[in-house]
Design a protein around this motif. Sequence first.
Motif, short mmCIF file in Angstrom:
data_model
loop_
_atom_site.label_atom_id
_atom_site.label_comp_id
_atom_site.label_asym_id
_atom_site.label_seq_id
_atom_site.Cartn_x
_atom_site.Cartn_y
_atom_site.Cartn_z
N ASN A 57 0.80 -1.22 0.00
CA ASN A 57 0.00 0.00 0.00
C ASN A 57 0.84 1.28 0.00
O ASN A 57 0.32 2.35 -0.21
CB ASN A 57 -0.94 0.02 1.22
N SER A 65 4.28 2.39 -3.93
CA SER A 65 4.21 3.25 -5.10
C SER A 65 4.59 4.69 -4.76
O SER A 65 5.20 5.38 -5.58
CB SER A 65 2.81 3.22 -5.72
N GLN A 66 4.24 5.13 -3.54
CA GLN A 66 4.64 6.49 -3.13
C GLN A 66 6.15 6.58 -2.96
O GLN A 66 6.77 7.54 -3.39
CB GLN A 66 3.98 6.86 -1.79
N GLN A 80 -8.42 -2.93 -5.11
CA GLN A 80 -8.16 -1.50 -4.83
C GLN A 80 -6.66 -1.22 -4.87
O GLN A 80 -6.22 -0.21 -5.41
CB GLN A 80 -8.70 -1.11 -3.44
N ASN A 81 -5.87 -2.14 -4.29
CA ASN A 81 -4.42 -1.93 -4.25
C ASN A 81 -3.83 -1.93 -5.66
O ASN A 81 -3.02 -1.08 -6.01
CB ASN A 81 -3.75 -3.00 -3.38
N ARG A 128 -5.37 -1.28 -8.49
CA ARG A 128 -5.87 -0.10 -9.21
C ARG A 128 -5.06 1.14 -8.82
O ARG A 128 -4.63 1.92 -9.67
CB ARG A 128 -7.34 0.10 -8.84
N HIS A 129 -4.87 1.27 -7.53
CA HIS A 129 -4.14 2.41 -6.98
C HIS A 129 -2.69 2.42 -7.49
O HIS A 129 -2.17 3.43 -7.94
CB HIS A 129 -4.19 2.30 -5.45
N ARG A 130 -2.05 1.24 -7.43
CA ARG A 130 -0.64 1.19 -7.86
C ARG A 130 -0.51 1.39 -9.37
O ARG A 130 0.39 2.08 -9.82
CB ARG A 130 -0.01 -0.14 -7.43
N ASP A 131 -1.43 0.80 -10.15
CA ASP A 131 -1.39 1.00 -11.61
C ASP A 131 -1.42 2.49 -11.90
O ASP A 131 -0.68 2.99 -12.76
CB ASP A 131 -2.65 0.40 -12.26
N HIS A 132 -2.30 3.19 -11.18
CA HIS A 132 -2.47 4.61 -11.45
C HIS A 132 -1.19 5.38 -11.11
O HIS A 132 -0.67 6.12 -11.95
CB HIS A 132 -3.66 5.16 -10.63
N ILE A 133 -0.66 5.18 -9.89
CA ILE A 133 0.55 5.93 -9.50
C ILE A 133 1.73 5.52 -10.38
O ILE A 133 2.47 6.36 -10.87
CB ILE A 133 0.90 5.69 -8.02
#
Length: 223
Positions: free
Chosen positions: A93, A96-97, A171-172, A174-179
């Motif tokens: 989680n 990616s940041q 959700q994880n 999707r979030h990582r793909d985006h970042i």
Amino acid sequence: MNKIIIAIDGYSSCGKSTLAKGMAARLGYMYIDSGAMYRAVTLFFLRHQISLQDEEQVRKALNEINISFNAQNHTILNGEDVESEIRRMSVSNYVSQVSAIPIVRRAMVRQQQAMGRGKGIVMDGRDIGTVVFPEAELKIFLTADPEIRVQRRFDELKNKGIKSSLEEVRQNLRHRDHIDSTREDSPLLQAPDAVVIDNSNMAREEQLEYALELARSAGATTE
Ligand code: DC
């Protein structure tokens, strides 16, 4: 024996490491999971509560981090085997940041390029064919249907005894793909000279044989 560099990029949970490990085993090459390196950095940052906004703190922390891989390909962080810990959702989680920070990327890319100096390497990640080894003889860009990826990651976590739900994994990802694909520094991009493989409906063996054929065409000789 002619050795080449093989770069495998793609979104999370497309089966990059399965393919990369299989190719490395068949070719007698070294396998490097570059994502594991970013995960190890993330684990260190979480443990030491490093503020991502504080560049000086990040820089200092990077100097204290030593990442290597043992004979079983487990990730070693400052002498400690962290292979299972870096796969936990707490790391997933946050990774990616952490991996979007330019000085983190520079430090990892430098190490990755050093690992590839002798060739005979298969490395998977997001920027391997574009930034780490733009001169790689073979570049593969893997894709798969998003729901198939969710199920694969869910099964993988379950097999490792890590509790999660399909929705949490969805959700994880999707979030990582985006970042991963929208960050400014080295976003996930398909190199123009990469071969695209959609493995949604491909058996593992079929994919491996196809990729090995590509490696041979790119100049790799088998032992
Ligand atoms: O491959 P993986 O899912 O274990 O990678 C974890 C994260 O690390 C991923 O969300 C993005 C980042 N990563 C990266 O930015 N560049 C790479 N070469 C490999 C991974």
